[in-house]
Design a protein around this motif. Structure first.
Motif, PDB file in Angstrom:
ATOM      1  N   MET A   1      -8.681   5.039   7.658  1.00 37.07           N
ATOM      2  CA  MET A   1      -7.960   6.034   7.965  1.00 37.07           C
ATOM      3  C   MET A   1      -6.575   5.435   6.772  1.00 37.07           C
ATOM      4  SD  MET A   1      -5.645   5.865  11.325  1.00 37.07           S
ATOM      5  CE  MET A   1      -7.514   7.614  12.271  1.00 37.07           C
ATOM      6  N   GLN A   2      -6.263   6.138   5.568  1.00 34.20           N
ATOM      7  CA  GLN A   2      -5.447   6.118   4.910  1.00 34.20           C
ATOM      8  C   GLN A   2      -4.032   7.227   5.242  1.00 34.20           C
ATOM      9  OE1 GLN A   2      -5.371   7.211   0.347  1.00 34.20           O
ATOM     10  NE2 GLN A   2      -6.483   4.909   0.770  1.00 34.20           N
ATOM     11  N   PHE A   3      -2.715   6.283   4.784  1.00 34.49           N
ATOM     12  CA  PHE A   3      -1.778   7.031   5.142  1.00 34.49           C
ATOM     13  C   PHE A   3      -1.354   6.433   3.292  1.00 34.49           C
ATOM     14  CE2 PHE A   3      -2.811   5.393   8.985  1.00 34.49           C
ATOM     15  CZ  PHE A   3      -2.806   6.694   9.428  1.00 34.49           C
TER      16      PHE A   3
ATOM     17  N   THR B   1      -4.241   1.595   4.401  1.00 37.71           N
ATOM     18  CA  THR B   1      -5.792   1.967   4.868  1.00 37.71           C
ATOM     19  C   THR B   1      -5.727   0.596   5.737  1.00 37.71           C
ATOM     20  OG1 THR B   1      -6.739   2.880   2.792  1.00 37.71           O
ATOM     21  CG2 THR B   1      -7.856   2.340   4.043  1.00 37.71           C
ATOM     22  N   PHE B   2      -5.727   1.284   7.614  1.00 40.78           N
ATOM     23  CA  PHE B   2      -6.634   1.323   8.723  1.00 40.78           C
ATOM     24  C   PHE B   2      -7.536   0.955   8.463  1.00 40.78           C
ATOM     25  CE2 PHE B   2      -2.313   1.978   9.622  1.00 40.78           C
ATOM     26  CZ  PHE B   2      -1.289   0.889   8.896  1.00 40.78           C
ATOM     27  N   SER B   3      -8.497  -0.668   8.412  1.00 38.33           N
ATOM     28  CA  SER B   3     -10.177  -0.502   8.983  1.00 38.33           C
ATOM     29  C   SER B   3     -10.518  -1.625   9.788  1.00 38.33           C
ATOM     30  CB  SER B   3     -10.753  -0.027   7.504  1.00 38.33           C
ATOM     31  OG  SER B   3     -10.509  -1.706   7.015  1.00 38.33           O
TER      32      SER B   3
ATOM     33  N   GLU C   1      -4.963  -2.902   4.532  1.00 35.64           N
ATOM     34  CA  GLU C   1      -4.706  -2.875   3.003  1.00 35.64           C
ATOM     35  C   GLU C   1      -4.015  -2.250   2.132  1.00 35.64           C
ATOM     36  OE1 GLU C   1      -8.663  -3.001   1.117  1.00 35.64           O
ATOM     37  OE2 GLU C   1      -9.073  -1.630   2.952  1.00 35.64           O
ATOM     38  N   VAL C   2      -2.970  -2.675   0.835  1.00 37.58           N
ATOM     39  CA  VAL C   2      -2.075  -2.025   0.733  1.00 37.58           C
ATOM     40  C   VAL C   2      -1.824  -2.297  -0.814  1.00 37.58           C
ATOM     41  CG1 VAL C   2       0.209  -1.991   0.134  1.00 37.58           C
ATOM     42  CG2 VAL C   2      -0.567  -2.678   2.464  1.00 37.58           C
TER      43      VAL C   2
ATOM     44  N   ALA D   1      -4.128  -7.691   4.417  1.00 38.04           N
ATOM     45  CA  ALA D   1      -4.302  -8.853   5.383  1.00 38.04           C
ATOM     46  C   ALA D   1      -4.564  -8.422   6.846  1.00 38.04           C
ATOM     47  CB  ALA D   1      -2.872  -8.423   5.883  1.00 38.04           C
ATOM     48  N   LEU D   2      -5.505  -9.397   7.174  1.00 40.61           N
ATOM     49  CA  LEU D   2      -6.374  -9.323   8.103  1.00 40.61           C
ATOM     50  C   LEU D   2      -5.652 -10.439   9.724  1.00 40.61           C
ATOM     51  CD1 LEU D   2      -9.170 -11.015   6.774  1.00 40.61           C
ATOM     52  CD2 LEU D   2      -8.717  -8.755   6.934  1.00 40.61           C
TER      53      LEU D   2
END
Length: 196
Positions: free
Chosen positions: A1-3, A22-24, A33-34, A118-119
């Motif tokens: 999912m990307q913004f 991006t969230f995954s 992820e940025v 980032a995790l």
């Protein structure tokens, strides 16, 4: 999912390639992820990379907030292109009760671009996340720029108003199940015990 963060906090279009978030899924939490422009302004924080840094919002940073709007419990994640990060757990608007928590965060700067991963462990998320907003900040002095995924509409800006990323009423609907799968159940966290 990307913004993509395409506006300033007060709804002007950004004047550069937008920051993308991006969230995954990750086995033990959410991967964030940025990617986007590296402004290198202001200078890097003095702390080492991959370590929490207090008041990181005073530097070049990308932030995501994850909110349970029924309780005003929320998680704030701040990521700096130089590798520092800041986690805040808040209960009530702007009321942090835990911060500078550890997290795996790696970055890469290549010319005028940067990427970070980032995790974020599930234990940091409050139960029942239903809203989210993300932000990006860069620049110094009068050139300080505040950008928002979901900005304040122009018609709601008051004269002399300053950016405030804790305006929870402008957050929008967000469900972790849309990333993790509809049958996914968020693990419980002792960090939020006793909070409303």
């Amino acid at each position: 999912m990307q913004f993509s963060i395409e506006h300033t906090w007060d709804s002007d279009p950004v004047n550069h390639d937008p920051i993308k978030i991006t969230f995954s899924p990750w086995e033990l939490g959410l991967k964030m992820e940025v990617s986007g422009p590296f402004f290198n302004d202001p200078e890097a924080p003095t702390g080492p990379p991959s370590v929490p840094f207090p008041e990181l919002w005073n530097y070049e940073v990308v932030e995501s907030f994850f909110l349970d709007s029924t309780t005003e419990n929320y998680l704030e994640v701040e990521l700096c292109p130089h590798g520092q990060h800041l986690i805040l757990l808040l209960s009530g608007v702007g009321q942090a009760f835990l911060q500078q928590l550890p997290m795996v965060f790696n970055t890469n700067i290549s010319g005028d671009r940067w990427m970070g991963e980032a995790l974020i462990p599930w234990m940091y998320f409050p139960p029942n996340i239903n809203k989210m907003n993300s932000y990006a900040i860069h620049g110094s002095g009068e050139k300080r720029t505040y950008e928002a995924l979901y900005p304040i509409p122009k018609e709601e800006i008051q004269e002399g108003q300053q950016p405030n990323f804790h305006r929870l009423e402008y957050f929008r609907d967000f469900r972790l199940q849309s990333i993790m799968g509809e049958d996914w159940v968020q693990p419980e966290s002792d960090l939020w015990l006793g909070k409303p």
